[in-house]
Design a protein around this motif. Structure first.
Motif, PDB file in Angstrom:
ATOM      1  N   GLU A 190      -4.280  -2.483  23.797  1.00  0.00           N
ATOM      2  CA  GLU A 190      -2.975  -2.968  24.535  1.00  0.00           C
ATOM      3  C   GLU A 190      -3.291  -4.469  25.233  1.00  0.00           C
ATOM      4  OE1 GLU A 190      -0.548   0.835  26.223  1.00  0.00           O
ATOM      5  OE2 GLU A 190      -2.509   0.143  27.184  1.00  0.00           O
ATOM      6  N   LEU A 191      -4.502  -4.462  25.636  1.00  0.00           N
ATOM      7  CA  LEU A 191      -5.342  -5.649  26.245  1.00  0.00           C
ATOM      8  C   LEU A 191      -5.405  -6.732  25.322  1.00  0.00           C
ATOM      9  CD1 LEU A 191      -7.683  -4.230  28.776  1.00  0.00           C
ATOM     10  CD2 LEU A 191      -5.532  -4.989  29.420  1.00  0.00           C
ATOM     11  N   LEU A 192      -5.665  -6.598  23.829  1.00  0.00           N
ATOM     12  CA  LEU A 192      -5.806  -7.532  22.995  1.00  0.00           C
ATOM     13  C   LEU A 192      -4.576  -7.879  22.397  1.00  0.00           C
ATOM     14  CD1 LEU A 192      -8.877  -6.067  20.864  1.00  0.00           C
ATOM     15  CD2 LEU A 192      -8.916  -8.186  22.463  1.00  0.00           C
ATOM     16  N   GLY A 193      -3.492  -7.071  22.885  1.00  0.00           N
ATOM     17  CA  GLY A 193      -1.984  -7.704  22.406  1.00  0.00           C
ATOM     18  C   GLY A 193      -1.432  -6.913  21.002  1.00  0.00           C
ATOM     19  N   ILE A 194      -2.052  -5.796  20.646  1.00  0.00           N
ATOM     20  CA  ILE A 194      -1.528  -5.068  19.639  1.00  0.00           C
ATOM     21  C   ILE A 194       0.040  -4.190  20.171  1.00  0.00           C
ATOM     22  CG2 ILE A 194      -2.257  -2.785  20.032  1.00  0.00           C
ATOM     23  CD1 ILE A 194      -2.462  -2.528  17.017  1.00  0.00           C
ATOM     24  N   PRO A 195       1.091  -4.623  19.433  1.00  0.00           N
ATOM     25  CA  PRO A 195       2.437  -4.385  19.835  1.00  0.00           C
ATOM     26  C   PRO A 195       2.676  -2.636  19.450  1.00  0.00           C
ATOM     27  CG  PRO A 195       2.306  -5.567  17.866  1.00  0.00           C
ATOM     28  CD  PRO A 195       1.025  -5.575  18.328  1.00  0.00           C
ATOM     29  N   SER A 225       1.649  -0.711   2.711  1.00  0.00           N
ATOM     30  CA  SER A 225       1.985  -0.520   1.390  1.00  0.00           C
ATOM     31  C   SER A 225       1.853  -1.603   0.302  1.00  0.00           C
ATOM     32  CB  SER A 225       3.377   0.336   0.979  1.00  0.00           C
ATOM     33  OG  SER A 225       4.201  -0.686   1.551  1.00  0.00           O
ATOM     34  N   GLU A 226       2.112  -3.012   1.036  1.00  0.00           N
ATOM     35  CA  GLU A 226       1.683  -4.004   0.279  1.00  0.00           C
ATOM     36  C   GLU A 226       0.995  -5.131   1.144  1.00  0.00           C
ATOM     37  OE1 GLU A 226       5.209  -6.077  -1.329  1.00  0.00           O
ATOM     38  OE2 GLU A 226       6.461  -4.113  -1.690  1.00  0.00           O
ATOM     39  N   HIS A 227       0.264  -5.674   0.351  1.00  0.00           N
ATOM     40  CA  HIS A 227      -0.712  -6.628   0.882  1.00  0.00           C
ATOM     41  C   HIS A 227      -0.048  -8.102   1.066  1.00  0.00           C
ATOM     42  CE1 HIS A 227      -0.797  -7.709  -3.413  1.00  0.00           C
ATOM     43  NE2 HIS A 227      -1.503  -8.954  -3.044  1.00  0.00           N
ATOM     44  N   THR A 228       1.221  -8.124   0.729  1.00  0.00           N
ATOM     45  CA  THR A 228       2.037  -9.375   0.667  1.00  0.00           C
ATOM     46  C   THR A 228       2.677  -9.647   1.845  1.00  0.00           C
ATOM     47  OG1 THR A 228       3.959  -8.203  -0.212  1.00  0.00           O
ATOM     48  CG2 THR A 228       2.486  -9.472  -1.756  1.00  0.00           C
ATOM     49  N   VAL A 229       2.327  -8.730   2.974  1.00  0.00           N
ATOM     50  CA  VAL A 229       2.967  -9.084   4.274  1.00  0.00           C
ATOM     51  C   VAL A 229       2.204 -10.222   4.965  1.00  0.00           C
ATOM     52  CG1 VAL A 229       3.556  -6.647   4.610  1.00  0.00           C
ATOM     53  CG2 VAL A 229       1.257  -7.161   5.516  1.00  0.00           C
ATOM     54  N   PHE A 246      -1.272  -8.989  14.998  1.00  0.00           N
ATOM     55  CA  PHE A 246      -0.600  -8.840  16.135  1.00  0.00           C
ATOM     56  C   PHE A 246       0.740  -9.660  16.319  1.00  0.00           C
ATOM     57  CE2 PHE A 246      -4.702  -6.931  18.235  1.00  0.00           C
ATOM     58  CZ  PHE A 246      -4.798  -5.700  17.249  1.00  0.00           C
ATOM     59  N   SER A 247       0.408 -10.996  16.226  1.00  0.00           N
ATOM     60  CA  SER A 247       1.508 -11.922  16.674  1.00  0.00           C
ATOM     61  C   SER A 247       2.331 -12.339  15.512  1.00  0.00           C
ATOM     62  CB  SER A 247       0.754 -13.091  17.396  1.00  0.00           C
ATOM     63  OG  SER A 247       0.186 -13.665  16.462  1.00  0.00           O
ATOM     64  N   ILE A 248       1.945 -12.329  14.130  1.00  0.00           N
ATOM     65  CA  ILE A 248       2.521 -12.802  13.101  1.00  0.00           C
ATOM     66  C   ILE A 248       3.042 -11.817  12.024  1.00  0.00           C
ATOM     67  CG2 ILE A 248       2.768 -14.398  11.182  1.00  0.00           C
ATOM     68  CD1 ILE A 248       0.806 -16.210  12.782  1.00  0.00           C
ATOM     69  N   VAL A 249       2.175 -10.938  11.619  1.00  0.00           N
ATOM     70  CA  VAL A 249       2.493  -9.829  10.439  1.00  0.00           C
ATOM     71  C   VAL A 249       3.442  -8.869  10.825  1.00  0.00           C
ATOM     72  CG1 VAL A 249       1.262  -8.533   9.049  1.00  0.00           C
ATOM     73  CG2 VAL A 249       0.260 -10.708   9.167  1.00  0.00           C
ATOM     74  N   LEU A 250       2.776  -8.086  12.027  1.00  0.00           N
ATOM     75  CA  LEU A 250       3.526  -7.032  12.492  1.00  0.00           C
ATOM     76  C   LEU A 250       4.824  -7.467  12.758  1.00  0.00           C
ATOM     77  CD1 LEU A 250       0.667  -5.105  14.236  1.00  0.00           C
ATOM     78  CD2 LEU A 250       1.710  -4.410  11.873  1.00  0.00           C
ATOM     79  N   PRO A 251       5.177  -8.258  13.637  1.00  0.00           N
ATOM     80  CA  PRO A 251       6.658  -8.624  14.088  1.00  0.00           C
ATOM     81  C   PRO A 251       7.466  -8.939  12.851  1.00  0.00           C
ATOM     82  CG  PRO A 251       5.120  -9.611  15.820  1.00  0.00           C
ATOM     83  CD  PRO A 251       4.168  -9.028  14.434  1.00  0.00           C
ATOM     84  N   ARG A 252       7.018  -9.343  12.005  1.00  0.00           N
ATOM     85  CA  ARG A 252       7.810  -9.921  10.798  1.00  0.00           C
ATOM     86  C   ARG A 252       8.067  -8.721   9.992  1.00  0.00           C
ATOM     87  NH1 ARG A 252       5.060 -14.871   8.138  1.00  0.00           N
ATOM     88  NH2 ARG A 252       6.548 -14.674   6.740  1.00  0.00           N
ATOM     89  N   ASP A 308      12.550  -3.884  10.404  1.00  0.00           N
ATOM     90  CA  ASP A 308      12.626  -2.719  11.452  1.00  0.00           C
ATOM     91  C   ASP A 308      11.527  -2.392  12.193  1.00  0.00           C
ATOM     92  OD1 ASP A 308      15.225  -2.625  10.297  1.00  0.00           O
ATOM     93  OD2 ASP A 308      14.475  -1.187   8.547  1.00  0.00           O
ATOM     94  N   PHE A 309      10.453  -3.263  12.409  1.00  0.00           N
ATOM     95  CA  PHE A 309       9.459  -3.080  13.204  1.00  0.00           C
ATOM     96  C   PHE A 309       9.785  -2.812  14.603  1.00  0.00           C
ATOM     97  CE2 PHE A 309       5.623  -4.582  15.697  1.00  0.00           C
ATOM     98  CZ  PHE A 309       4.790  -3.621  15.261  1.00  0.00           C
ATOM     99  N   ARG A 310       9.256  -1.663  15.387  1.00  0.00           N
ATOM    100  CA  ARG A 310       9.335  -1.219  16.593  1.00  0.00           C
ATOM    101  C   ARG A 310       8.159  -0.989  17.182  1.00  0.00           C
ATOM    102  NH1 ARG A 310      13.769   1.264  13.905  1.00  0.00           N
ATOM    103  NH2 ARG A 310      15.729   0.548  14.501  1.00  0.00           N
ATOM    104  N   GLY A 311       6.925  -1.534  16.490  1.00  0.00           N
ATOM    105  CA  GLY A 311       5.676  -1.288  17.319  1.00  0.00           C
ATOM    106  C   GLY A 311       4.881  -0.429  16.443  1.00  0.00           C
ATOM    107  N   VAL A 312       3.537  -0.383  16.467  1.00  0.00           N
ATOM    108  CA  VAL A 312       2.727   0.589  15.696  1.00  0.00           C
ATOM    109  C   VAL A 312       2.468   2.147  16.598  1.00  0.00           C
ATOM    110  CG1 VAL A 312       1.605  -1.386  14.435  1.00  0.00           C
ATOM    111  CG2 VAL A 312       0.550  -0.505  16.625  1.00  0.00           C
TER     112      VAL A 312
END
Length: 110
Positions: free
Chosen positions: A100-105, A62-66, A33-39, A42-46
């Protein structure tokens, strides 16, 4: 090399499933939630629409390298990755609130 019991040989593609619980699960979700997704570019939330009727949430890459631990110089080819967050919420609405409470964007509504 082969493993006859499983019917696989060297070079054959295989899949893997892992279940995380407790502190490892929370550490993984925090990193996701705090490192992978925001990086992500063009991330605007899941999506808010990836819940099943029991409140479990699935997202895919599509890639595990995230993940920062993956050394891209050693990755032979991109591999897809699906993550399912299993909850005891019981419904999509309760699952959404829990995550949401756990912090997923999540993406903004509208």
């Amino acid at each position: 090399v082969s493993i006859a019991t499983f019917g696989i040989r060297a070079g054959m593609p295989v899949g893997l499933a892992v279940t995380l619980r407790g502190i490892r699960m929370y550490d993984f979700l925090d990193k996701l939630f705090s490192i992978v997704l925001p990086r992500l570019r063009d991330f605007r939330g899941v999506s808010r629409k990836s819940f099943d009727k029991y409140g479990n949430y699935t997202l895919g890459f599509s890639e595990h390298t995230v993940f920062p631990e993956v050394d891209v110089t050693k990755a032979t080819a991109p591999k897809g990755l699906a993550i399912t967050i299993t909850t005891n919420a019981g419904s999509p609405e309760k699952g959404l609130r829990l995550l949401e409470l756990l912090g997923i964007p999540f993406e903004k509504e509208g």
